[in-house]
Design an enzyme around this catalytic site. Structure first.
Site, PDB file in Angstrom:
ATOM      1  N   ASP A 178       0.834  -1.193   0.000  1.00 34.57           N
ATOM      2  CA  ASP A 178       0.000   0.000   0.000  1.00 34.57           C
ATOM      3  C   ASP A 178       0.878   1.256   0.000  1.00 34.57           C
ATOM      4  OD1 ASP A 178      -2.661   1.372   0.502  1.00 34.57           O
ATOM      5  OD2 ASP A 178      -1.576   1.974   2.303  1.00 34.57           O
ATOM      6  N   GLU A 220       1.674  -0.414  -4.993  1.00 37.62           N
ATOM      7  CA  GLU A 220       0.741   0.659  -5.311  1.00 37.62           C
ATOM      8  C   GLU A 220       1.633   1.882  -5.512  1.00 37.62           C
ATOM      9  OE1 GLU A 220      -3.352   2.698  -3.662  1.00 37.62           O
ATOM     10  OE2 GLU A 220      -1.803   2.206  -2.208  1.00 37.62           O
TER      11      GLU A 220
END
Length: 712
Positions: free
Chosen positions: A352, A388
């Site tokens: 993330d 990401e």
């Protein structure tokens, strides 16, 4: 896992500074905690009734506080109280009134309760430490020993080019599944239940990407609104499976249950990828709670602002950023990654806000220590690594800029496909790159098409059904006056906002969903499906359901679009059977010897000719034909033999109107078999349809997949 009933020790032996965490050796437990700034550390042991026993750790070695407690074993609840300076202006936030979770705890027991004592500072006076005891209101660590019978289970190592990812929430997957026993719904055991695993297998999924399962807690601002953090991007324990997803309890049973889930999924041929949040923690900003790292060594774990160390550098939008530049923090993250691979048998990670991990001083650094350590690590470097590739800081959008070994969530793929099918006049030039693996992003540094994780939807944003039914987000239930969530979604509601009974609008919406999914699964790269998109799931227009732990987010198994599910299964099966649709090397666009003049990749305009330079820059062009020659595949099989496949012609017509397209004749093809069309609810035609080269009518807003027929 049984609770230890042994009498607590009267003294703490010196023990060892390694490994960090709490480790049972059969007769006792060694504990070790790193803190460079602490003056003293108390180990806190808790009886079943909550009675606390404090033991001062007398030994420090290289800034690690350690000790061994004879007779303390599995099931023991524990935490720490760390003594040291409380001086927020200098970045110091020690407060022994606050019980702190061991960052290396293998299991976590108990909930966080929104109570004033969980904050380290006196209300209204941040310079004054709060003296109230937080122990009754925060989670504790659990001493764990688990000898799980893996029985030969190992990572599947599915090739990237064969991978189809299914992004799914552990709880939301089965909370409403009628075939999963009520006691198992919403748990690791529920995800491993045959009723759900069989759905994944039938769908053609090869890997589940689990939304965060590191133990997490809810933000105070969500709790104050009567909501909770559902997605889980608020980690507190990087070694502990989230306890609330366990059907077998939180005294260590969650560890065994997680392993059993992985083993069951592996037996079905499905890999397990974890969405991990190493960029920030649940302790938030300077106004957030003191739960673990903030009280252990605030300046040692977090990036503090140089001009004001009482504040955090925030590249994440969540209040703080872990300081991966520091060796001890980097070691903690690597220890966590290795643990999940070696002990929990996971197959990879999606990071993330990975740009936040790549920052050295300010800029995103492709050669940062984080990347260097992962690349040389003999364990972590061998699993699937997905970034990401953005954060909220300046220069944080880094799609295409991560180094080899890494794949990336391709945000440009999502934006382009949405633009095209929403009717935006963007032409087909960017679409061509996205359909063929995004060579403009990933080729220059030696990466391959599978570096592109292709997706149209994800947990964050509209579901596929809502993408074609809502023009505006509907996030009022989140309690933020609809200010949260993305406002520019590159979407189209098909002419009516929200629910409708109009059959023409409903038919158009379902076809648009099929168009998005067909584009996704026919593109070169690695497709990622969002759980529920294959079922027709709606969130009623909520595009930021992070705090909706309810029917808004859970998969609704009572209202399944069976035709759509069959359509996705058909697409995945076609992809699996066709190497030309999942290539390991980028297309060259060169003529193939011995074929009479075909190319491995060619692009056709509706009139039948190959696209010209002016076509590529024509923003009004909404129809394109993509020809893939199965004789031009550049990778070989495991024995070094050439891979040869059928050839295909894919037509994408994003325009509203039907039009006549010319199917090219020899040497491209002698005829075409229509294999799949988004005109049909399941993609399949009632009967085999073979058409000759020449003109044919193509419906508006339609995708066709045609297999090339050649005379012997």
């Amino acid at each position: 896992m049984t609770e230890s009933t042994s009498a607590l020790p009267a003294e703490v032996w010196p023990g060892s500074p390694a490994p960090l965490g709490a480790h049972w050796d059969g007769t006792g437990t060694n504990v070790a905690l790193w803190s460079a700034a602490a003056h003293a550390v108390d180990l806190c042991l808790f009886d079943a009734d909550g009675t606390e026993h404090r033991q001062r750790l007398q030994e420090t070695t290289h800034q690690v506080w350690h000790g061994r407690l004879s007779g303390v074993g599995p099931g023991q609840l524990y935490g720490y109280r760390v003594h040291g300076p409380y001086d927020p202006a200098r970045g110091a936030r020690h407060n022994p009134a606050k019980l702190l979770l061991d960052p290396y705890a293998r299991a976590v027991h108990g909930e966080q309760t929104l109570h004033p004592s969980i904050f380290g500072f006196a209300e209204g006076h941040p310079e004054v430490p709060d003296a109230r005891d937080s122990a009754p209101f925060v989670p504790r660590g659990v001493v764990v020993h688990d000898s799980f019978p893996w029985d030969g289970d190992r990572r599947l190592a599915t090739p990237w080019s064969d991978t189809v990812i299914y992004e799914v929430h552990v709880k939301g997957a089965t909370m409403r599944h009628p075939e999963v026993p009520p006691a198992l719904r919403g748990t690791y055991a529920g995800l491993a239940h045959p009723a759900f695993v069989e759905h994944l297998v039938a769908l053609g999924v090869t890997a589940v990407e689990l939304l965060p399962v590191h133990h997490f807690v809810s933000e105070p601002h969500a709790l104050s609104r009567g909501l909770t953090n559902y997605w889980g991007y608020n980690s507190l324990g990087y070694f502990a499976p989230h306890a609330a997803y366990s059907a077998t309890g939180s005294r260590g049973g969650q560890v065994t249950e997680f392993k059993a889930m992985v083993k069951s999924l592996h037996a079905a041929g499905i890999e397990v990828i974890l969405d991990v949040v190493y960029n920030h923690t649940a302790e938030g900003s300077h106004t957030g709670p003191t739960l673990s790292l903030k009280g252990i060594d605030n300046g040692g774990y977090y990036r503090l602002q140089a001009e004001d160390p009482s504040r955090y550098t925030d590249y994440t939008g969540c209040g703080n950023t872990l300081d991966v530049r520091r060796p001890q923090v980097l070691a903690m993250l690597m220890d966590s990654l290795r643990y999940w691979v070696t002990e929990m048998h996971v197959d990879g990670f999606r990071f993330d806000l990975a740009s936040a991990l790549a920052r050295s001083l300010h800029d995103v650094d492709r050669l940062s220590a984080f990347f260097d350590v992962i690349h040389q690590d003999p364990v972590v470097s061998t699993v699937k690594l997905i970034a990401e590739p953005w954060d909220i800081g300046e220069g944080g959008y880094q799609v295409g800029n991560f180094p080899p070994l890494w794949t990336e969530w391709n945000g440009k793929y999502r934006d382009t496909v949405r633009d095209v099918w929403s009717g935006a006049r963007v032409g087909v030039r960017d679409l061509a790159y996205r359909l063929t693996g995004s060579s403009d992003l990933y080729r220059s540094d030696g990466r391959k098409p599978f570096a592109s994780i292709n997706f149209v939807t994800a947990h964050d944003g509209f579901t596929m059904a809502d993408l074609v039914a809502y023009q505006q987000k509907r996030n009022e239930a989140n309690g933020e006056d609809n200010r949260d969530g993305e406002s520019h979604n590159r979407n189209w509601n098909c002419g009516v906002e929200g629910p409708t009974d109009d059959p023409a609008v409903l038919a158009l919406r379902t076809r648009q969903v099929r168009n998005h999914l067909a584009t996704l699964l026919l593109s070169t790269g690695v497709p990622m499906l969002t759980a529920g998109d294959e079922l027709g799931r709606t969130q009623l227009g909520n595009n930021n359901a992070y705090c909706q732990d309810n029917e808004i987010s859970w998969l609704d198994w009572s209202s399944v679009d069976d035709d759509l599910r069959a359509f996705v299964s058909r697409l995945a099966a076609i992809r699996h059977a066709a190497p030309v649709l999942r290539q390991d090397a980028f297309f060259e666009g060169h003529e193939l010897p011995g074929t009479g003049g075909t190319r491995d990749l060619a692009w056709f305009a509706p009139g039948g000719g190959q696209l010209t330079s002016s076509d590529w820059f024509d923003n009004q062009l909404q129809t394109i034909g993509m020809y893939l020659d199965g004789r031009g595949i550049r990778h070989r099989d495991e024995r070094g033999r050439p891979v040869v496949d059928d050839s295909y012609l894919i037509w994408l017509n994003a325009g509203a109107d039907e039009l006549t397209v010319q199917l090219p004749g020899p040497p491209w093809a002698d005829g075409y078999e229509l294999v799949l069309t988004t005109d049909e609810p399941t993609g399949a035609l009632p009967r085999t349809t073979v058409v000759p080269p020449g003109p044919i009518r193509l419906e508006g807003r339609t995708v066709w997949l045609l297999r090339v027929v050649r005379r012997p």
